[in-house]
Design a protein around this motif. Structure first.
Motif, PDB file in Angstrom:
ATOM      1  N   ARG A 107      69.901  91.374  26.394  1.00  0.00           N
ATOM      2  CA  ARG A 107      69.096  91.066  27.582  1.00  0.00           C
ATOM      3  C   ARG A 107      69.485  89.738  28.214  1.00  0.00           C
ATOM      4  O   ARG A 107      68.814  89.265  29.132  1.00  0.00           O
ATOM      5  N   GLN A 148      59.444  89.117  27.155  1.00  0.00           N
ATOM      6  CA  GLN A 148      60.149  90.081  26.314  1.00  0.00           C
ATOM      7  C   GLN A 148      59.268  90.679  25.224  1.00  0.00           C
ATOM      8  O   GLN A 148      59.626  91.694  24.626  1.00  0.00           O
ATOM      9  N   LYS A 178      62.649  97.360  27.934  1.00  0.00           N
ATOM     10  CA  LYS A 178      63.475  96.534  28.823  1.00  0.00           C
ATOM     11  C   LYS A 178      63.006  96.606  30.274  1.00  0.00           C
ATOM     12  O   LYS A 178      62.968  95.586  30.975  1.00  0.00           O
TER      13      LYS A 178
END
Length: 198
Positions: A107, A148, A178
Motif C-alpha cells: 500500500r 489502514q 484496500k
C-alpha cells in the motif's frame, strides 16, 4: 266545542312549539369551531409576517451561522511512502507482523523493523493495535496509518522523526480492505466542511 272548532279523532292538537335543541347545539358547535379556526389562522398570519419569535436581524444572523464552514488543515498529511512503519506482534499468534508489514508495503508505506513486541507490550494489547510515535506523529503519520485499520490506540514517546510503531494486539485480524483504506486516505486530503450544528 262545536262547529268548525270541533275536535274529532283520537289525537289532540299540540299546544306548544316542538323543541329545537339539536339546532341550538349544532349552531353552538359550529360557532366554536369557526372561532377556533379564525384564531389559529390569525396566529399563523402573524407568525408569517413577523418571523415567529425572531426578528429579521436575528433570523439573518442565524442563517449566517448555519452556513458550512470550510475546514482548512494546517498541512496536508504526508504520503504513505514518507512514513516508516515498524511492525511488532504483541500476540501469541505467529506471522502477524510479517503479514501486516507485507500488506502495508504493497500500500506504499516504508517498512522498518519487523518482529515481536517488547516486554512492555507483549501480550498486553487487548485491542486491535497500538500506534506508537513521537509527539508530532498526531499531525500526520497517525492519521495516515489510521486509515489502514480501525480501533487503534494512539500513544506517544520521546522519539523524534516520523517513524511509527504498529504494535498488533489480540483483536487484530487483518488490515482494513484496500478500497476502504484508499477512500479514507483520499478523504484526509479533502476535508469536509465542519458541521454547522443547525
Amino acid at each position: 266545542m262545536g262547529g268548525k272548532y270541533r275536535i274529532t279523532g283520537n289525537a289532540y292538537p299540540r299546544m306548544r312549539r316542538p323543541r329545537r335543541r339539536r339546532r341550538i347545539v349544532f349552531a353552538v358547535v359550529a360557532a366554536v369551531v369557526a372561532l377556533g379556526l379564525a384564531g389559529w389562522g390569525t396566529v399563523q398570519l402573524i407568525d408569517a409576517f413577523t418571523g415567529g419569535d425572531e426578528t429579521t436581524a436575528t433570523a439573518a444572523k442565524k442563517a449566517r451561522e448555519c452556513e458550512p464552514v470550510p475546514v482548512v488543515s494546517a498541512a496536508p498529511p504526508p504520503p504513505p511512502r514518507e512514513i516508516t512503519v515498524n511492525v511488532f506482534n504483541a500476540t501469541p499468534r505467529s506471522g502477524l507482523a510479517k503479514a501486516a508489514a507485507d500488506e502495508l508495503k504493497k500500500r506504499g508505506f516504508t517498512i522498518g523493523e519487523i518482529g515481536n513486541a517488547t516486554e512492555e507490550y507483549d501480550k498486553k494489547v487487548p485491542g486491535t493495535a497500538v500506534l506508537l510515535g513521537g509527539a508530532t506523529a498526531h499531525d500526520g503519520p497517525f492519521r495516515v496509518l489510521g486509515t489502514q485499520l480501525t480501533g487503534t490506540q494512539l500513544k506517544t514517546d520521546t522519539r523524534e522523526g516520523a517513524e511509527v510503531d504498529l504494535i498488533i494486539g489480540t483483536a487484530f485480524t487483518a488490515l482494513s480492505p484496500k478500497a476502504q483504506a484508499d477512500t479514507a486516505l483520499a478523504a484526509l486530503s479533502k476535508p469536509a466542511p465542519a458541521p454547522s450544528g443547525c
